[in-house]
Write an enzyme that holds these catalytic residues in place. Structure first.
Site, PDB file in Angstrom:
ATOM      1  N   ALA A  63      50.951  32.336  46.313  1.00  0.00           N
ATOM      2  CA  ALA A  63      50.438  31.299  47.212  1.00  0.00           C
ATOM      3  C   ALA A  63      49.041  30.891  46.758  1.00  0.00           C
ATOM      4  CB  ALA A  63      50.389  31.846  48.632  1.00  0.00           C
ATOM      5  N   GLY A 104      53.456  35.477  46.280  1.00  0.00           N
ATOM      6  CA  GLY A 104      54.457  34.457  46.594  1.00  0.00           C
ATOM      7  C   GLY A 104      55.263  34.050  45.368  1.00  0.00           C
ATOM      8  N   GLU A 107      57.893  36.522  45.284  1.00  0.00           N
ATOM      9  CA  GLU A 107      58.778  36.242  46.431  1.00  0.00           C
ATOM     10  C   GLU A 107      59.701  35.061  46.124  1.00  0.00           C
ATOM     11  OE1 GLU A 107      55.319  36.192  49.124  1.00  0.00           O
ATOM     12  OE2 GLU A 107      56.524  37.471  50.421  1.00  0.00           O
ATOM     13  N   GLU A 127      49.176  41.156  47.525  1.00  0.00           N
ATOM     14  CA  GLU A 127      48.596  40.593  48.749  1.00  0.00           C
ATOM     15  C   GLU A 127      47.637  41.542  49.446  1.00  0.00           C
ATOM     16  OE1 GLU A 127      51.704  40.219  47.789  1.00  0.00           O
ATOM     17  OE2 GLU A 127      52.489  38.227  48.302  1.00  0.00           O
TER      18      GLU A 127
HETATM   19  C1  3H9 Z   1      50.360  35.273  48.482  1.00  0.00           C
HETATM   20  O1  3H9 Z   1      51.063  34.970  47.566  1.00  0.00           O
HETATM   21  C2  3H9 Z   1      50.829  35.273  49.916  1.00  0.00           C
HETATM   22  C3  3H9 Z   1      52.298  35.152  50.061  1.00  0.00           C
HETATM   23  O2  3H9 Z   1      52.901  36.422  50.081  1.00  0.00           O
HETATM   24  C4  3H9 Z   1      52.670  34.550  51.382  1.00  0.00           C
HETATM   25  C5  3H9 Z   1      52.275  33.137  51.609  1.00  0.00           C
HETATM   26  C6  3H9 Z   1      52.812  32.574  52.879  1.00  0.00           C
HETATM   27  N1  3H9 Z   1      45.586  30.912  44.266  1.00  0.00           N
HETATM   28  O3  3H9 Z   1      41.511  35.278  37.737  1.00  0.00           O
HETATM   29  P1  3H9 Z   1      41.371  34.152  36.791  1.00  0.00           P
HETATM   30  C7  3H9 Z   1      42.684  30.734  40.042  1.00  0.00           C
HETATM   31  S1  3H9 Z   1      48.743  35.680  48.274  1.00  0.00           S
HETATM   32  C8  3H9 Z   1      44.593  30.075  43.940  1.00  0.00           C
HETATM   33  O4  3H9 Z   1      40.006  33.733  36.422  1.00  0.00           O
HETATM   34  P2  3H9 Z   1      42.852  35.722  34.882  1.00  0.00           P
HETATM   35  C9  3H9 Z   1      41.378  31.491  39.966  1.00  0.00           C
HETATM   36  O5  3H9 Z   1      40.625  31.300  41.122  1.00  0.00           O
HETATM   37  C10 3H9 Z   1      48.473  35.481  46.534  1.00  0.00           C
HETATM   38  N2  3H9 Z   1      43.894  30.149  42.784  1.00  0.00           N
HETATM   39  O6  3H9 Z   1      42.205  34.390  35.449  1.00  0.00           O
HETATM   40  C11 3H9 Z   1      40.761  30.875  38.739  1.00  0.00           C
HETATM   41  O7  3H9 Z   1      40.198  29.627  39.121  1.00  0.00           O
HETATM   42  P3  3H9 Z   1      38.834  29.135  38.466  1.00  0.00           P
HETATM   43  C12 3H9 Z   1      48.977  36.612  45.764  1.00  0.00           C
HETATM   44  C13 3H9 Z   1      44.225  31.135  41.953  1.00  0.00           C
HETATM   45  O8  3H9 Z   1      43.691  35.288  33.739  1.00  0.00           O
HETATM   46  C14 3H9 Z   1      41.957  30.595  37.839  1.00  0.00           C
HETATM   47  O9  3H9 Z   1      43.101  30.588  38.697  1.00  0.00           O
HETATM   48  N3  3H9 Z   1      48.555  36.494  44.396  1.00  0.00           N
HETATM   49  C15 3H9 Z   1      45.243  32.049  42.249  1.00  0.00           C
HETATM   50  O10 3H9 Z   1      41.811  36.750  34.671  1.00  0.00           O
HETATM   51  C16 3H9 Z   1      42.162  31.640  36.783  1.00  0.00           C
HETATM   52  O11 3H9 Z   1      42.153  32.925  37.414  1.00  0.00           O
HETATM   53  C17 3H9 Z   1      47.418  37.062  43.938  1.00  0.00           C
HETATM   54  O12 3H9 Z   1      46.746  37.757  44.644  1.00  0.00           O
HETATM   55  C18 3H9 Z   1      45.947  31.901  43.457  1.00  0.00           C
HETATM   56  N4  3H9 Z   1      46.972  32.723  43.788  1.00  0.00           N
HETATM   57  O13 3H9 Z   1      43.787  36.287  36.038  1.00  0.00           O
HETATM   58  C19 3H9 Z   1      47.082  36.793  42.498  1.00  0.00           C
HETATM   59  N5  3H9 Z   1      45.332  32.933  41.225  1.00  0.00           N
HETATM   60  O14 3H9 Z   1      39.101  29.031  37.018  1.00  0.00           O
HETATM   61  C20 3H9 Z   1      45.628  36.453  42.384  1.00  0.00           C
HETATM   62  C21 3H9 Z   1      44.408  32.566  40.321  1.00  0.00           C
HETATM   63  O15 3H9 Z   1      38.560  27.874  39.179  1.00  0.00           O
HETATM   64  N6  3H9 Z   1      45.241  36.100  41.045  1.00  0.00           N
HETATM   65  N7  3H9 Z   1      43.735  31.478  40.747  1.00  0.00           N
HETATM   66  O16 3H9 Z   1      37.834  30.224  38.798  1.00  0.00           O
HETATM   67  C22 3H9 Z   1      44.998  37.009  40.087  1.00  0.00           C
HETATM   68  O17 3H9 Z   1      45.176  38.198  40.259  1.00  0.00           O
HETATM   69  C23 3H9 Z   1      44.459  36.507  38.785  1.00  0.00           C
HETATM   70  O18 3H9 Z   1      43.826  35.281  39.019  1.00  0.00           O
HETATM   71  C24 3H9 Z   1      45.534  36.289  37.697  1.00  0.00           C
HETATM   72  C25 3H9 Z   1      44.909  35.576  36.473  1.00  0.00           C
HETATM   73  C26 3H9 Z   1      46.084  37.663  37.280  1.00  0.00           C
HETATM   74  C27 3H9 Z   1      46.653  35.425  38.210  1.00  0.00           C
END
Ligand code: 3H9
Length: 703
Positions: A63, A104, A107, A127
């Site tokens: 998400a 998500g 999911e 999450e």
């Molecule tokens: C969820 O899914 C809830 C659901 O169960 C239910 C819903 C109803 N959203 O970290 P990086 C951006 S909760 C928005 O620097 P990396 C990040 O801010 C979600 N933005 O790179 C950054 O932006 P910027 C569950 C996101 O390669 C850019 O992408 N998922 C999201 O070191 C690059 O990210 C998580 O918790 C996002 N979901 O790591 C995953 N993800 O360049 C959270 C990333 O402007 N994300 N961005 O600063 C991560 O763990 C890491 O970002 C990821 C990439 C491993 C994906």
């Protein structure tokens, strides 16, 4: 069709590619585009099966976190509803998972009947790290796929698993050979499914997910984990959701999950953890420094000093595959240092966290030396010698003579003036502070101290390198103690003073651990070393010379040789790992209070909280005003990652915003008035705090 989703037909297959760089976050526009594409495929009689993939190779990171807390998060089509719709399409859906399927994103894959992943892909439900639970069916579909206990562990840990694990667990049905052939192999799989007449959704492997669970499993699990969870809400909600998966039919379970998710999303803890998520990404952006700036190449590193700190620092580079020379003055110190490193690695091997081959590889990257000539070609030199300005300056004079032009010269100091160290060299533009936290091979925080003349490319290179070795770098300007230790001063001062006034160390620490800090400040000083704290304080004596009570208890314990855990006596008495109250400390406190004419009384928990926390917050705000910290969220990261401040409170600055800046200011003024000369001397609100409150601002920012 919008550009957020690519749609193409391949015979009987519809290929739907998510295309919202960088990570296909499932925000409202992507959800809408995905739904539209899926409806199109569902309605097209020529389409018999659907392959869902990430158009840029990456499936989805879940998400869109930036939507949480706003209406966009549940704006139609909401993710849970969209996924229910996918499960009802009467054609097999195959999720082709490249790189990442998180939250998500996973999911979404679980809502597809079938899943295939490429070898480098990683899957997870992280999450919990955002104070949430999977809210789009994950807590209900995963237990039905892999069993309740495995699902619970995966969701509570928030950890990613590789495709081999995912396959063994039953999350993935198939493994593709490589990322390049993923989509092709997903199409082959889809055609096989069609040829077999496979149903759109296969029968659940665990229709009753609790089937293998022992009687009373959930109550037992909760009782076992409660203490570890402290006041965190999300783990409790996860447990409730998995319990629902075990007790309720799918549809009711999904409804229950939504209720629990909404509760989590609305919580302060989740807001705090989302703040931390974005703070970590923001910390890398330095105003005025172009991200496209040319970096200095770093192929070889040198560490001066093979003590605990030097050895730990060197390990970071060896772990990342970067050759590192460790320089010492004497061969016995060098041997001791290197064998400590070897022992650390051996412990990891014993715990199964490292292979013997990897240990040997890392040790080969570490070269010991007694000759400065061996570091002449290093691209980065980190000095980690005794914390005394003159000694460090002497090392830097030598480095200036021997190091090649362009080498980055870093000092691992926790409080000294980096400008004064840079000034003894002919190349202050190449000098920077790197404050590693102990143990340096474990702690994630790295304070990167930008001195007055540090060149932009030196700062940018260091930040990039820090990320490469797995650290979280936070930039600080030069001042006594930088961000972390400067804030520790008033916080520790109040703690020690309150013991003189009549609180016990356990009472002070208990209030702090009561709001979930990993450790109270006095236990922390015992761990870090009362001697270390004393010596640092001596270097900054002028700042508090007019307060005879200033950290007097710490000074006295130092004089008595009570250095904390290492000498078994400090603010507490230690027997093995057990921390016990020490009546001697109370006696010393009573005597000092008498000498200083400080009346003894009992202190209420609220006063202990306010005095420690408000002083911590006030100093942080002052640091921001002085430009030592670039932003309030950087301060939060330092305290969460270096000092055990709970991430679910968002760090001290976020915590202050949650308390209300006006409340913090009122509290400081109240204490100023009520604590006599001590209050008058120390409880002075930071001018920025006063300006923010006067302007009705609720966020801490430069103003
Ligand atoms: C969820 O899914 C809830 C659901 O169960 C239910 C819903 C109803 N959203 O970290 P990086 C951006 S909760 C928005 O620097 P990396 C990040 O801010 C979600 N933005 O790179 C950054 O932006 P910027 C569950 C996101 O390669 C850019 O992408 N998922 C999201 O070191 C690059 O990210 C998580 O918790 C996002 N979901 O790591 C995953 N993800 O360049 C959270 C990333 O402007 N994300 N961005 O600063 C991560 O763990 C890491 O970002 C990821 C990439 C491993 C994906």
């Amino acid at each position: 069709m919008t550009a957020l989703v690519h749609y193409r037909l391949d015979g009987q297959l519809a290929l739907i590619g998510l295309s919202r760089p960088p990570v296909n976050a499932l925000g409202q526009p992507l959800r809408a585009a995905l739904l539209e594409a899926c409806e199109r495929a569902a309605a097209d009689p020529a389409v018999a099966a659907i392959v869902l993939h990430g158009a840029n190779g990456l499936f989805s990171a879940g998400a869109d976190i930036s939507e949480f807390g706003s209406e966009a998060s549940s704006a139609a089509p909401d993710l849970p509803g969209l996924l229910v719709r996918l499960t009802r399409i009467d054609k097999p859906l195959v999720a082709a998972i490249g790189k990442l399927a998180l939250g998500g994103g996973l999911e979404l894959a679980l809502a597809c009947g079938y899943r295939i992943g490429e070898p480098q892909a990683r899957l997870g439900l992280p999450e919990i790290n955002l104070g949430l639970l999977p809210g789009a069916g994950g807590t209900q579909r995963l237990p039905r796929l892999i069993g309740a206990e495995s699902a619970l562990n995966m969701i509570l840990s928030g950890k990613q698993v590789d495709v081999q694990h995912a396959h063994l667990m039953g999350i993935l049905d198939r493994l593709a050979d490589n990322p390049e052939t993923l989509i092709e192999q997903a199409c082959v799989y889809a055609r096989e499914l069609l040829a077999q007449g496979a149903p759109a959704q296969p029968a659940a492997r665990y229709p009753s997910p609790a089937v293998d669970l022992p009687e009373g499993f959930f109550a037992g699990f909760r009782a076992e984990q409660e203490a570890r969870w402290k006041s965190r809400l999300a783990p409790r909600l996860v447990l409730a959701a998995i319990e629902a998966a075990c007790l309720l039919p799918l549809e009711e379970g999904l409804a229950r999950e939504q209720d629990l998710f909404r509760q989590a999303e609305a919580s302060r803890q989740s807001a705090a953890l989302r703040h931390v998520f974005f703070a970590e990404r923001e910390a890398g952006r330095i105003p005025g420094i172009d991200p496209a700036l040319d970096m200095r190449p770093i192929a070889k590193v040198a560490v001066i000093g093979a003590g605990t700190m030097g050895g730990g620092i060197a390990m970071n580079f060896a772990n990342a595959g970067i050759p590192v020379v460790v320089l010492e003055q004497k061969s016995d110190a060098l041997e001791r240092g290197l064998s400590n490193v070897q022992r650390n690695y051996e412990i990891s091997v014993k715990r199964g966290k490292l292979s013997q081959a990897e240990l040997e590889k890392r040790m080969r990257l570490l070269q010991g030396s007694l000759e400065y000539a061996d570091i002449a070609d290093a691209d980065l030199v980190i000095e980690a010698v005794f914390e005394k300005l003159e000694i460090k300056q002497q090392v830097f004079r030598t480095l200036d003579e021997v190091c090649k032009p362009g080498a980055i010269l870093a000092t691992n100091t926790s409080s000294l003036d980096v400008d004064a160290i840079a000034a003894v060299t002919s190349r202050p533009q190449d000098v920077i502070g790197l404050h590693f936290f102990s143990p340096a091979n474990v702690m994630r925080l790295l304070e990167v101290v930008r001195a007055r003349r540090t060149a932009p490319d030196v700062l940018a290179t260091t930040l990039k390198l820090a990320r490469r070795i797995g650290k979280l770098p936070v930039v600080s300007g030069v001042c006594f103690g930088f961000i972390g230790n400067r804030m520790l001063e008033p916080y520790a001062r109040e703690a020690m003073r309150m013991v003189l006034e009549g609180a016990s160390p356990a009472q002070v620490d208990g209030v702090l651990t009561g709001i979930d800090l990993n450790m109270g400040v006095l236990s922390m000083l015992d761990l870090a070393g009362i001697d270390v704290n004393y010596l640092v304080r001596q270097a900054n004596k002028a700042a508090f010379a007019d307060d005879p009570s200033y950290c007097r208890l710490g000074d006295e314990l130092y004089a008595m040789g009570c250095y904390g855990q290492k000498s078994s006596f400090g603010f507490y008495h230690y027997e093995g790992r057990q921390r016990l109250d020490d009546p001697t400390v109370e006696k010393v406190a009573e005597r000092l209070a008498g000498e200083l004419q400080i009346p003894r009384r009992s202190l209420a928990p609220q006063e202990i909280h306010d005095r420690c926390l408000f002083m911590l917050i006030n100093e942080g705000i002052q640091l921001l005003d002085e430009g030592i910290a670039l932003r309030a969220s950087d301060i939060d990261l330092v305290w969460i990652n270096g000092y055990g401040f709970p991430a679910h409170l968002g760090g001290p600055m976020h915590y202050a915003e949650q308390l209300g800046l006006d409340q913090v200011l009122d509290g400081i003024l109240r204490l100023q008035a009520s604590l006599g000369s001590h209050g008058q001397r120390w409880f002075k609100p930071a001018p920025l705090l006063k300006r923010l409150v006067a302007a009705g601002r609720t966020r801490i920012e430069k103003f």
